[in-house]
Design an enzyme around this catalytic site. Structure first.
Site, PDB file in Angstrom:
ATOM      1  N   ASP A 125       0.779  -1.197  -0.160  1.00 18.78           N
ATOM      2  CA  ASP A 125      -0.071  -0.055   0.079  1.00 18.78           C
ATOM      3  C   ASP A 125       0.750   1.247   0.180  1.00 18.78           C
ATOM      4  OD1 ASP A 125      -2.284   1.856   0.528  1.00 18.78           O
ATOM      5  OD2 ASP A 125      -1.321   1.777   2.561  1.00 18.78           O
ATOM      6  N   ASP A 177      -1.886  -0.670   6.267  1.00 17.64           N
ATOM      7  CA  ASP A 177      -2.343   0.069   7.609  1.00 17.64           C
ATOM      8  C   ASP A 177      -3.829   0.577   7.708  1.00 17.64           C
ATOM      9  OD1 ASP A 177      -2.035   2.230   5.301  1.00 17.64           O
ATOM     10  OD2 ASP A 177      -2.446   3.450   7.022  1.00 17.64           O
ATOM     11  N   GLY A 223      -5.467   2.824  -3.970  1.00 19.30           N
ATOM     12  CA  GLY A 223      -6.835   3.316  -4.595  1.00 19.30           C
ATOM     13  C   GLY A 223      -6.597   4.310  -5.649  1.00 19.30           C
ATOM     14  N   ASN A 231      -8.905  -0.371   3.652  1.00 17.97           N
ATOM     15  CA  ASN A 231      -8.855  -0.671   2.549  1.00 17.97           C
ATOM     16  C   ASN A 231      -7.941  -1.808   2.124  1.00 17.97           C
ATOM     17  OD1 ASN A 231      -7.119   1.573   2.565  1.00 17.97           O
ATOM     18  ND2 ASN A 231      -7.379   1.790   0.290  1.00 17.97           N
ATOM     19  N   LYS A 254      -8.545  -4.865  -2.773  1.00 19.28           N
ATOM     20  CA  LYS A 254      -7.138  -5.149  -2.949  1.00 19.28           C
ATOM     21  C   LYS A 254      -6.743  -6.585  -3.069  1.00 19.28           C
ATOM     22  CE  LYS A 254      -5.113  -0.553  -1.744  1.00 19.28           C
ATOM     23  NZ  LYS A 254      -4.387   0.002  -0.558  1.00 19.28           N
ATOM     24  N   ASP A 263      -0.112   5.263   0.964  1.00 15.50           N
ATOM     25  CA  ASP A 263      -0.286   6.102   2.069  1.00 15.50           C
ATOM     26  C   ASP A 263      -0.304   5.583   3.229  1.00 15.50           C
ATOM     27  OD1 ASP A 263      -0.729   8.947   0.637  1.00 15.50           O
ATOM     28  OD2 ASP A 263      -2.155   7.448  -0.325  1.00 15.50           O
TER      29      ASP A 263
END
Length: 269
Positions: free
Chosen positions: A8, A219, A43, A222, A196, A10
C-alpha cells in the site's frame, strides 16, 4: 518463499511527508534484483502513482500495479489493463442519489477524469486535496453517457461529518457495493467483489503464484482484503487495530521504514 510483495502507499510505503525513505527504496531494489515482484497497491489511478513507480524503478517490462483498490490490474510500463471491473451508469446514478440523501459531495472516477456532479449546497468535495493527478470535470447527471465505465466513486469530506453520514447508508448498499474508508476523510464505493485482495489474486493467478507466496503490507481498512489474502499479511506499526488483529506480523511504522524491515525479515536471503 515470497515471490510477490504487495505494498500500500499512504501510511505504509510513504511517510508523513508523502516520501519514500532511502531504507525502503533499497529494500525494494534488493527484492526486485532477487526476482521478487514488487507491486504497489493503491486506490489511486496509475497516473497518481507514476512518480513513485519511477522513483522505485518499477516501470520496466514485467512490472505491475494494482490500482483503484483492486478494480484494475495493469502493466506499469505501458498502462495495459489486464483486468478491470467497473460501475455502470445506473449504479453511478444510484450512488449519486445516495450522496444527496446523506448530504455528502460525491465524485466519479474513470481512467482519465474525476467527475464533479452537483454538490450539496456549501459542501464541496475535499477530493482535490487528496488527488490531483487527473483533471476535474463538472457534469450534470443527465449528461452522463450511457456507456460510461466508472472505476470507483468517492465521498470525500471532513472526518466528523463523513463518519456521521456513514451511519445513514442503507444496508442494501453494502450488499451491492464494496464500501470502505481509505483515509479518515475518504469513503470509497466500488463494484461488489472489488478490493485489493481480489486484485492481487488476479495478478498472482496470471503469474502462477500461490497466495502462500505473497506478502502484503498495509495500514487501513482498504488493505484488509489483501492482508487476509496473502500468506504473509503484514500490518504497519501505525495500522488500525483491526488491521493489526488480522495480520500475521506487525512491522515498524511508516516513519520507521516498516516496509524495509518486513522485506528484510521475510523476503531477502
Amino acid at each position: 518463499m515470497i515471490k510477490l510483495v504487495a505494498i500500500d502507499l499512504d501510511g505504509t510505503l510513504l511517510n508523513g511527508k508523502h516520501g519514500i525513505s532511502d531504507e525502503n527504496k533499497e529494500a525494494i531494489k534488493q527484492a526486485k534484483e532477487q526476482g521478487v515482484k514488487v507491486v504497489l497497491c493503491t486506490g489511486r489511478p496509475l497516473l497518481g502513482m507514476i512518480a513513485y513507480l519511477e522513483e522505485l524503478n518499477l516501470r520496466e517490462a514485467g512490472d505491475y500495479g494494482i490500482t483503484y483498490n483492486g478494480g484494475l490490474v495493469q502493466r506499469t510500463d505501458t498502462g495495459e489493463v489486464l483486468s478491470k471491473t467497473t460501475l455502470t451508469k445506473a449504479e453511478t446514478e444510484e450512488i449519486f442519489e445516495l450522496s444527496k440523501q446523506i448530504n455528502l459531495p460525491c465524485n466519479f472516477i474513470d481512467l482519465e477524469k474525476i467527475y464533479e456532479p452537483p454538490y450539496p449546497k456549501g459542501r464541496d468535495s475535499l477530493y482535490p486535496t487528496v488527488m490531483s493527478a487527473l483533471s476535474y470535470v463538472p457534469i450534470a447527471m443527465e449528461e452522463v453517457p450511457e456507456d460510461i465505465a466508472i472505476n470507483k466513486t468517492v465521498f470525500c469530506y471532513t472526518q466528523t461529518d463523513l463518519d456521521e453520514a456513514i451511519k445513514n447508508i442503507p444496508v442494501h448498499f453494502y450488499k451491492k457495493y464494496t464500501i470502505m474508508k481509505s483515509r479518515p476523510i475518504l469513503l470509497e464505493l466500488m463494484p461488489k467483489g472489488v478490493d485489493k485482495g481480489s486484485g492481487i489474486a488476479v495478478l498472482a493467478d496470471l503469474l502462477g503464484f500461490e497466495a502462500s507466496e505473497v506478502m502484503a503490507l498495509g495500514d487501513e481498512a482498504n488493505d484488509a482484503a489483501m492482508i487476509e489474502y496473502a500468506g504473509m499479511g503484514v500490518a504497519m506499526g501505525n495500522a488500525t487495530d483491526d488491521i493489526k488483529s488480522m495480520a500475521q506480523y506487525i512491522t515498524k511504522t511508516n516513519e520507521e521504514h516498516g516496509v524495509a524491515h518486513a522485506i528484510q525479515k521475510f523476503v531477502l536471503n
